[in-house]
Design a protein around this motif. Sequence first.
Motif, PDB file in Angstrom:
ATOM      1  N   GLU A   1     -17.958  21.698  -1.577  1.00 18.64           N
ATOM      2  CA  GLU A   1     -19.274  21.653  -2.227  1.00 18.64           C
ATOM      3  C   GLU A   1     -20.415  21.311  -1.265  1.00 18.64           C
ATOM      4  O   GLU A   1     -21.576  21.595  -1.558  1.00 18.64           O
ATOM      5  N   GLU A   2     -20.111  20.740  -0.109  1.00 18.10           N
ATOM      6  CA  GLU A   2     -21.162  20.411   0.855  1.00 18.10           C
ATOM      7  C   GLU A   2     -21.837  21.654   1.429  1.00 18.10           C
ATOM      8  O   GLU A   2     -22.963  21.577   1.913  1.00 18.10           O
ATOM      9  N   SER A   3     -21.137  22.775   1.398  1.00 17.19           N
ATOM     10  CA  SER A   3     -21.672  24.000   1.999  1.00 17.19           C
ATOM     11  C   SER A   3     -22.007  25.074   0.977  1.00 17.19           C
ATOM     12  O   SER A   3     -22.451  26.153   1.356  1.00 17.19           O
ATOM     13  N   GLN A   4     -21.797  24.803  -0.289  1.00 18.43           N
ATOM     14  CA  GLN A   4     -22.055  25.821  -1.299  1.00 18.43           C
ATOM     15  C   GLN A   4     -23.538  26.161  -1.362  1.00 18.43           C
ATOM     16  O   GLN A   4     -24.396  25.299  -1.175  1.00 18.43           O
ATOM     17  N   VAL A   5     -23.802  27.440  -1.623  1.00 15.66           N
ATOM     18  CA  VAL A   5     -25.177  27.926  -1.728  1.00 15.66           C
ATOM     19  C   VAL A   5     -25.271  28.795  -2.979  1.00 15.66           C
ATOM     20  O   VAL A   5     -24.381  29.601  -3.244  1.00 15.66           O
ATOM     21  N   THR A   6     -26.344  28.634  -3.715  1.00 16.90           N
ATOM     22  CA  THR A   6     -26.621  29.469  -4.881  1.00 16.90           C
ATOM     23  C   THR A   6     -28.030  30.014  -4.746  1.00 16.90           C
ATOM     24  O   THR A   6     -28.956  29.271  -4.406  1.00 16.90           O
ATOM     25  N   ILE A   7     -28.172  31.323  -4.973  1.00 17.63           N
ATOM     26  CA  ILE A   7     -29.505  31.920  -4.997  1.00 17.63           C
ATOM     27  C   ILE A   7     -29.639  32.744  -6.273  1.00 17.63           C
ATOM     28  O   ILE A   7     -28.663  33.302  -6.769  1.00 17.63           O
ATOM     29  N   SER A   8     -30.849  32.778  -6.786  1.00 13.24           N
ATOM     30  CA  SER A   8     -31.158  33.603  -7.957  1.00 13.24           C
ATOM     31  C   SER A   8     -32.409  34.393  -7.663  1.00 13.24           C
ATOM     32  O   SER A   8     -33.322  33.908  -6.979  1.00 13.24           O
ATOM     33  N   GLU A   9     -32.426  35.626  -8.186  1.00  6.78           N
ATOM     34  CA  GLU A   9     -33.586  36.481  -7.977  1.00  6.78           C
ATOM     35  C   GLU A   9     -33.710  37.424  -9.162  1.00  6.78           C
ATOM     36  O   GLU A   9     -32.721  37.987  -9.621  1.00  6.78           O
ATOM     37  N   LEU A  10     -34.934  37.583  -9.634  1.00  7.09           N
ATOM     38  CA  LEU A  10     -35.206  38.534 -10.691  1.00  7.09           C
ATOM     39  C   LEU A  10     -35.164  39.940 -10.096  1.00  7.09           C
ATOM     40  O   LEU A  10     -35.778  40.197  -9.053  1.00  7.09           O
TER      41      LEU A  10
END
Length: 183
Positions: A11-20
Motif C-alpha cells: 500500500e505504500e506504493s499504490q497509486v490511483t488516478i481518475s479522469e473524466l
Amino acid sequence: MTEQKKFKRVEESQVTISELMLPNRSNFNGKIHGGYVLSLLDQIAFACASKHSATYCVTASVDTVDFLAPIEIGELLTMKASVNYVGRSSMVIGIRVETENIQTGEKKHCNSSYFTMVAKDDNGKSVEVPGLILDNDHDIRRFTKSIKRINYKKKRANQFDETDFVSENYLHMLEDYKVIIER
C-alpha cells in the motif's frame, strides 16, 4: 540501498488516478481510444514503480492488456496500480481499470494489465529495488501469480526462439487457416 527502506508494504506504493473521459479522447466509433488508455496505463505504472523504488523507472514489457469493455464518453475512468512483484531491479505493476457512469453510478471493469518496470540510476544502469512486505492473502496471491506469469513468459519465449526454422516443418499447421502460400 542505504537511503531507502529495504522492504515496503504494497500500500505504500499504490497509486490511483481518475479522469473524466472527454470527447477529444474518442475514436471514430465514439468510444475512448485504446491508445489513450494505454498511455494512461504506462503513466500510472511509472508512477507506482517510481514511488516504490524511489528512482526513475522504464517500461520493460507489458503483459496481457485485455480490453474487457468499451469506455464511453462521459464516464469517470479510475485506474488503480499496485506493485505485485519485485525482483532485483524489476517490478510487476498490476493495474485495474474501472469506469463509472456518473449519472447512474453503474461501474464496470474495463481492463486489467501488468507492466514490468525496471528501476534505473542517472546513468541508465539498473538499480536494486526494495522488497515487498506481503501482509495478506491478496498480496501473496498477486505475488505468486506474477511468478507464474514470469515463468510462463520465459517458457513461451523459449518456444519461439527457433534459430533452425525451416518452413516445410510447419506447413501442416497452416491447413486450417485462411492463407494461400505462393512461392
